[in-house]
Scaffold this motif. Structure first.
Motif, mmCIF file in Angstrom:
data_model
loop_
_atom_site.group_PDB
_atom_site.id
_atom_site.type_symbol
_atom_site.label_atom_id
_atom_site.label_comp_id
_atom_site.label_asym_id
_atom_site.label_seq_id
_atom_site.Cartn_x
_atom_site.Cartn_y
_atom_site.Cartn_z
ATOM 1 N N SER A 66 -41.344 8.504 8.256
ATOM 2 C CA SER A 66 -41.513 7.213 8.138
ATOM 3 C C SER A 66 -41.133 6.403 9.480
ATOM 4 N N GLY A 67 -40.440 7.157 10.342
ATOM 5 C CA GLY A 67 -40.138 6.601 11.519
ATOM 6 C C GLY A 67 -38.732 5.761 11.568
ATOM 7 N N ALA A 68 -38.241 5.601 10.187
ATOM 8 C CA ALA A 68 -36.957 4.977 10.240
ATOM 9 C C ALA A 68 -35.992 5.691 10.906
ATOM 10 N N PRO A 69 -34.937 4.684 11.435
ATOM 11 C CA PRO A 69 -33.682 5.352 12.166
ATOM 12 C C PRO A 69 -33.057 6.484 10.986
ATOM 13 N N THR A 70 -32.649 7.606 11.286
ATOM 14 C CA THR A 70 -31.753 8.269 10.506
ATOM 15 C C THR A 70 -30.510 8.061 10.935
ATOM 16 N N ILE A 71 -29.482 8.767 9.963
ATOM 17 C CA ILE A 71 -28.237 8.471 10.220
ATOM 18 C C ILE A 71 -27.538 9.120 11.690
ATOM 19 N N PHE A 72 -28.327 10.151 12.156
ATOM 20 C CA PHE A 72 -28.144 10.633 13.267
ATOM 21 C C PHE A 72 -28.751 9.773 14.505
ATOM 22 N N ASP A 73 -29.561 8.912 14.178
ATOM 23 C CA ASP A 73 -30.008 7.977 15.279
ATOM 24 C C ASP A 73 -28.864 6.986 15.385
ATOM 25 N N LYS A 74 -28.219 6.628 14.277
ATOM 26 C CA LYS A 74 -27.156 5.429 14.294
ATOM 27 C C LYS A 74 -25.860 6.385 14.998
ATOM 28 N N ILE A 75 -25.491 7.612 14.713
ATOM 29 C CA ILE A 75 -24.572 8.354 15.450
ATOM 30 C C ILE A 75 -24.828 8.372 16.796
ATOM 31 N N ILE A 76 -26.214 8.566 17.161
ATOM 32 C CA ILE A 76 -26.370 8.507 18.824
ATOM 33 C C ILE A 76 -26.250 7.372 19.323
ATOM 34 N N VAL A 85 -18.257 16.423 20.565
ATOM 35 C CA VAL A 85 -17.994 17.629 21.067
ATOM 36 C C VAL A 85 -18.643 18.028 22.445
ATOM 37 N N TYR A 86 -19.791 17.595 22.508
ATOM 38 C CA TYR A 86 -20.593 17.736 23.808
ATOM 39 C C TYR A 86 -21.639 16.644 24.097
ATOM 40 N N GLU A 87 -22.003 15.902 25.199
ATOM 41 C CA GLU A 87 -22.885 15.107 25.227
ATOM 42 C C GLU A 87 -23.704 15.475 26.736
ATOM 43 N N ASP A 88 -24.911 15.300 26.577
ATOM 44 C CA ASP A 88 -25.585 14.908 28.045
ATOM 45 C C ASP A 88 -26.553 13.784 27.924
ATOM 46 N N ASP A 89 -27.615 13.728 28.705
ATOM 47 C CA ASP A 89 -28.516 12.687 28.735
ATOM 48 C C ASP A 89 -29.653 13.119 27.537
ATOM 49 N N VAL A 107 -25.930 19.466 16.634
ATOM 50 C CA VAL A 107 -26.641 19.627 18.059
ATOM 51 C C VAL A 107 -27.898 19.041 17.559
ATOM 52 N N VAL A 108 -28.156 17.776 18.201
ATOM 53 C CA VAL A 108 -29.332 16.860 18.148
ATOM 54 C C VAL A 108 -29.930 16.400 19.317
ATOM 55 N N PRO A 109 -31.204 16.221 19.371
ATOM 56 C CA PRO A 109 -31.729 15.729 20.374
ATOM 57 C C PRO A 109 -31.752 14.064 20.208
ATOM 58 N N LYS A 110 -31.305 13.618 21.244
ATOM 59 C CA LYS A 110 -30.991 11.898 21.383
ATOM 60 C C LYS A 110 -32.412 11.280 21.251
ATOM 61 N N PHE A 111 -33.566 11.853 21.588
ATOM 62 C CA PHE A 111 -34.719 11.292 21.344
ATOM 63 C C PHE A 111 -35.475 12.299 20.503
ATOM 64 N N ALA A 135 -27.552 23.951 24.388
ATOM 65 C CA ALA A 135 -26.378 23.212 24.098
ATOM 66 C C ALA A 135 -25.495 23.680 23.260
ATOM 67 N N ALA A 136 -26.046 24.496 22.133
ATOM 68 C CA ALA A 136 -25.235 25.383 20.961
ATOM 69 C C ALA A 136 -24.381 26.409 21.886
ATOM 70 N N LYS A 137 -24.757 26.927 22.662
ATOM 71 C CA LYS A 137 -23.829 27.931 23.444
ATOM 72 C C LYS A 137 -22.752 27.126 24.044
ATOM 73 N N ILE A 138 -23.257 26.065 24.797
ATOM 74 C CA ILE A 138 -22.067 25.305 25.464
ATOM 75 C C ILE A 138 -20.849 24.796 24.344
ATOM 76 N N VAL A 139 -21.494 24.239 23.211
ATOM 77 C CA VAL A 139 -20.386 23.977 22.143
ATOM 78 C C VAL A 139 -19.571 25.350 21.660
#
Ligand code: 5GP
Length: 181
Positions: A66-76, A85-89, A107-111, A135-139
């Motif tokens: 649907s393109g609606a924001p997910t709960i993860f969009d709101k967390i991002i 635990v970890y963040e980059d661009d 571990v999620v993509p920001k976009f 990123a999973a390895k870094i975590v």
């Protein structure tokens, strides 16, 4: 070319990380109510709990694109708090609200860029898929579980995916079983 290079990176990473497993349909590492084998080869399970979980998964899947924001969009967007635990661009990693292991990080993509689920990925997503895996390895390193951890991706309703924003589960801190169960 970048996509091909990323997939090569992804392959060699998988080969050298002997005790990390990438599993697309891992019934043992999602919630116990989600012990959901493929419909064509059902095993014994708690029918009512699983039916609820399956119904919820199918409802989520119905709205996936649907393109609606997910709960993860709101967390991002930091509209909803999380334990980061970890963040980059490109990538955000935060603790799962309902952990299935002493270490359980998402571990999620920001976009999202169409990546509602792994099954919707295209060649152009190769670079971000490689970045997520790294990123999973870094975590795992940050969490002190490099000696053994599991990376899980639930893709689609048959795998009980509940949030349609691609995410890797990084699980560890206890002995994992193989085959999953
Ligand atoms: P899936 O079932 O889609 O593979 O995994 C979704 C995961 O997201 C579940 O493990 C669930 O516990 C987690 N989750 C759902 N909502 C939230 C939330 O608001 N915060 C955090 N940290 N995790 C969440």
């Amino acid at each position: 070319m970048a996509a091909i290079a990323s997939f090569s990176l992804l392959r060699s990473f998988a080969a050298t990380t002997a005790r990390a497993f990438l599993t697309v349909k891992p019934p043992s590492t999602v919630s116990s109510a989600c012990l959901l084998p493929l419909r064509s080869r059902r095993l014994q399970f708690n029918a009512s709990a699983t039916n609820n979980e399956e119904a919820a998964a199918r409802e989520s899947a119905a709205n996936a694109d649907s393109g609606a924001p997910t709960i993860f969009d709101k967390i991002i967007a930091k509209e909803i708090p999380s334990s980061i635990v970890y963040e980059d661009d490109k990538v955000l990693a935060f603790r799962d609200i309902n952990p299935e292991a002493p270490v359980h990080v998402l571990v999620v993509p920001k976009f999202r860029d169409g990546l509602t689920q792994l099954g919707k990925s295209e060649a152009r997503h190769g670079e971000i898929l490689g970045q997520l895996l790294y990123a999973a390895k870094i975590v795992a390193e940050k969490e002190g579980i490099l000696d053994g951890f599991r990376v899980v991706i639930n893709s689609g309703p048959d795998a009980c995916q509940s949030v349609y924003h691609l995410h890797l589960h990084v699980l560890g801190g206890r002995q994992m079983k193989w085959p999953p169960g």
